[in-house]
Design a protein around this motif. Structure first.
Motif, mmCIF file in Angstrom:
data_model
loop_
_atom_site.group_PDB
_atom_site.id
_atom_site.type_symbol
_atom_site.label_atom_id
_atom_site.label_comp_id
_atom_site.label_asym_id
_atom_site.label_seq_id
_atom_site.Cartn_x
_atom_site.Cartn_y
_atom_site.Cartn_z
ATOM 1 N N MET A 1 -15.438 25.891 6.261
ATOM 2 C CA MET A 1 -15.454 26.748 7.449
ATOM 3 C C MET A 1 -14.324 27.780 7.372
ATOM 4 O O MET A 1 -13.181 27.429 7.099
ATOM 5 C CB MET A 1 -15.272 25.899 8.701
ATOM 6 C CG MET A 1 -16.467 25.043 9.062
ATOM 7 S SD MET A 1 -17.830 26.051 9.715
ATOM 8 C CE MET A 1 -17.131 26.591 11.263
ATOM 9 N N PRO A 2 -14.641 29.050 7.604
ATOM 10 C CA PRO A 2 -13.580 30.060 7.584
ATOM 11 C C PRO A 2 -12.643 29.893 8.766
ATOM 12 O O PRO A 2 -13.032 29.425 9.841
ATOM 13 C CB PRO A 2 -14.349 31.375 7.679
ATOM 14 C CG PRO A 2 -15.633 31.014 8.372
ATOM 15 C CD PRO A 2 -15.962 29.631 7.904
ATOM 16 N N LYS A 3 -11.391 30.273 8.562
ATOM 17 C CA LYS A 3 -10.440 30.264 9.659
ATOM 18 C C LYS A 3 -10.833 31.333 10.681
ATOM 19 O O LYS A 3 -11.353 32.389 10.331
ATOM 20 C CB LYS A 3 -9.027 30.532 9.139
ATOM 21 C CG LYS A 3 -8.368 29.328 8.468
ATOM 22 C CD LYS A 3 -6.977 29.689 8.002
ATOM 23 C CE LYS A 3 -6.208 28.457 7.543
ATOM 24 N NZ LYS A 3 -5.772 27.623 8.683
ATOM 25 N N LYS A 4 -10.540 31.031 11.949
ATOM 26 C CA LYS A 4 -10.859 31.961 13.019
ATOM 27 C C LYS A 4 -9.565 32.306 13.744
ATOM 28 O O LYS A 4 -9.018 31.484 14.486
ATOM 29 C CB LYS A 4 -11.879 31.348 13.975
ATOM 30 C CG LYS A 4 -12.486 32.338 14.949
ATOM 31 C CD LYS A 4 -13.662 31.727 15.682
ATOM 32 C CE LYS A 4 -14.340 32.765 16.569
ATOM 33 N NZ LYS A 4 -15.533 32.182 17.247
ATOM 34 N N PHE A 5 -9.057 33.515 13.498
ATOM 35 C CA PHE A 5 -7.771 33.954 14.029
ATOM 36 C C PHE A 5 -7.937 34.730 15.324
ATOM 37 O O PHE A 5 -8.848 35.571 15.452
ATOM 38 C CB PHE A 5 -7.062 34.868 13.026
ATOM 39 C CG PHE A 5 -6.209 34.147 12.012
ATOM 40 C CD1 PHE A 5 -4.848 34.012 12.211
ATOM 41 C CD2 PHE A 5 -6.784 33.605 10.880
ATOM 42 C CE1 PHE A 5 -4.056 33.360 11.282
ATOM 43 C CE2 PHE A 5 -6.000 32.948 9.945
ATOM 44 C CZ PHE A 5 -4.632 32.819 10.141
ATOM 45 N N LEU A 6 -7.039 34.474 16.256
ATOM 46 C CA LEU A 6 -6.859 35.319 17.425
ATOM 47 C C LEU A 6 -5.466 35.930 17.316
ATOM 48 O O LEU A 6 -4.467 35.213 17.208
ATOM 49 C CB LEU A 6 -6.976 34.515 18.718
ATOM 50 C CG LEU A 6 -6.798 35.317 20.017
ATOM 51 C CD1 LEU A 6 -7.911 36.348 20.164
ATOM 52 C CD2 LEU A 6 -6.744 34.393 21.226
#
Length: 416
Positions: A1-6
């Motif tokens: 799963m790709p990282k999800k950055f905010l």
């Protein structure tokens, strides 16, 4: 799963503030590593709230969300704080409910952004928090004597700093002096976060300097064969310019010089007031050649920076480890010598003590500034070019953009 950055930053392009430009390049670098990236930022200009930006933008795969009622300008401290609090409240709500969030990247823009990191990190313990320290508050406010050390707001912000430093999975400081200040804040703690020192990298628009003869910006200003001394960027109280303005006044009779102050900020008023004062001098009295220009569009910055023969970088005497003017890297990358003003112990003198790429003068030493300026203007074109090439070599060897961006992404992606 790709990282999800905010990523949370009150400023972001097309706003010209340097912090926003760094977040833009960081976001693109994370996207290139396969991460999904969303930016939360203000929908109006930080320095000029009359500027309004599109609420949504797909920026080469990075999703930008510009929030309303998030910036009302710098008219007063209460106005700034109100805009910051409105922005941060919206960021907290969005961060708490964003699906699939794995990583949160915040900086010190706005100064109370740590609140977002602490609350989201507490309520979503699986989210990794990354703290990019651009400057330090309440240290800055205390050094400027805006607040006394014992003020309740100062104590509250120090408490917040300790909370985010304890919670952060990675902490990035811009120089060794800043890293040491952060360690002092955590003195006595059994477990301290690892603090990476990663200086700001030269911006992409600094990739190649322009010769004066090919520079349309310089030609439009009518600077011809003048020796142009330039301060470009945010004119802040933490970057005092009084010494150089006094030096410009003493050099009024030397027709070689033009002093250009480009940008905005609270400190710009001092420049504009001096220009107005000199404009009232009696007829026949020689006036200093000093010009004041607004922030230039991002696409023009390469031309404006290249138009200088010597760049000014100022750091307040009590600001070491608190702020880190990044304009020095752009100047060096453009193959331009620098004149720095500030304390002897600073990251600026770390550079100049190792590399002959400019001059260093203490604040208040007007005679020293005049001497340095004359020495710079007296350089032959061969010596000036040689100093510029040394400056560019420093960037290529010690502050190479690609390597610093890689260090940054490795840190926040958990590869270091």
């Amino acid at each position: 799963m790709p990282k999800k950055f905010l990523i949370i930053s009150q400023v972001f392009p097309p706003d010209p503030a340097a912090v926003g430009q760094y977040f833009d390049e960081a976001a693109q670098a994370l996207r290139a590593q396969g991460a999904q990236v969303t930016i939360l930022t203000a929908n109006r200009g930080y320095d000029d709230p009359e500027q309004k930006f599109a609420p949504h933008e797909d920026r080469s795969g990075v999703q930008v969300r510009r929030l309303p009622a998030s910036s009302f300008g710098k008219a007063s401290m209460p106005v700034r704080i109100f805009g910051q609090l409105s922005f941060l409240l919206q960021c907290i709500l969005r961060g708490l409910f964003q699906r699939g969030l794995t990583d949160l990247l915040v900086s010190t823009s706005p100064p109370m952004c740590g609140i977002v990191a602490v609350l989201i990190g507490w309520l979503r313990p699986s989210v990794k928090v990354h703290y990019w320290v651009m400057d330090l508050n309440p240290d800055q406010a205390v050094a400027l004597e805006v607040f006394k050390p014992g003020h309740p707001l100062v104590k509250a912000m120090d408490w917040l700093n300790r909370r985010i430093l304890n919670r952060a999975n990675s902490v990035i400081a811009l120089d060794r002096f800043m890293a040491e200040r952060l360690r002092v804040k955590l003195a006595g703690k059994a477990a301290q976060p690892r603090i990476e020192v990663i200086p700001p990298w030269p911006m992409g628009q600094h990739a190649e300097a322009l010769a004066h003869a090919d520079n349309s910006f310089r030609q439009a200003q009518g600077w011809g064969d003048k020796f142009v001394v330039m301060f470009s960027g945010n004119h802040s109280w933490v970057h005092p310019l009084g010494t150089i303005l006094d030096a410009a006044e003493q050099l009024a009779g030397d027709p070689r010089f033009v002093f250009a102050f480009i940008g905005g900020g609270k400190g710009k008023a001092e420049v504009d007031e001096r220009i107005a004062k000199w404009g009232q001098l009696a007829e026949g009295v020689v006036r200093p050649a000093v010009v004041s220009l607004p922030y230039q569009p991002l696409e023009v910055i390469r031309y404006s920076l290249s138009a200088a023969d010597l760049h000014l970088v100022s750091l307040g005497d009590n600001m070491g480890g608190i702020v880190h003017p990044c304009k020095v890297y752009g100047a060096l990358a453009m193959a331009r010598p620098v004149l720095t003003l500030g304390p002897k112990e600073s990251y600026l003198n770390d550079i100049l003590s190792e590399h002959p790429v400019g001059w260093s003068v203490a604040h208040g030493d007007v005679a020293g500034a005049v001497k340095a300026l004359r020495e710079a203007a007296d350089l032959s074109s061969e010596d000036w070019n040689a100093m510029g090439m040394r400056a560019r070599k420093v960037v290529a060897e010690q502050f190479k953009r690609e390597e610093l961006v890689q260090q940054f992404t490795d840190t926040v992606m958990g590869k270091r």
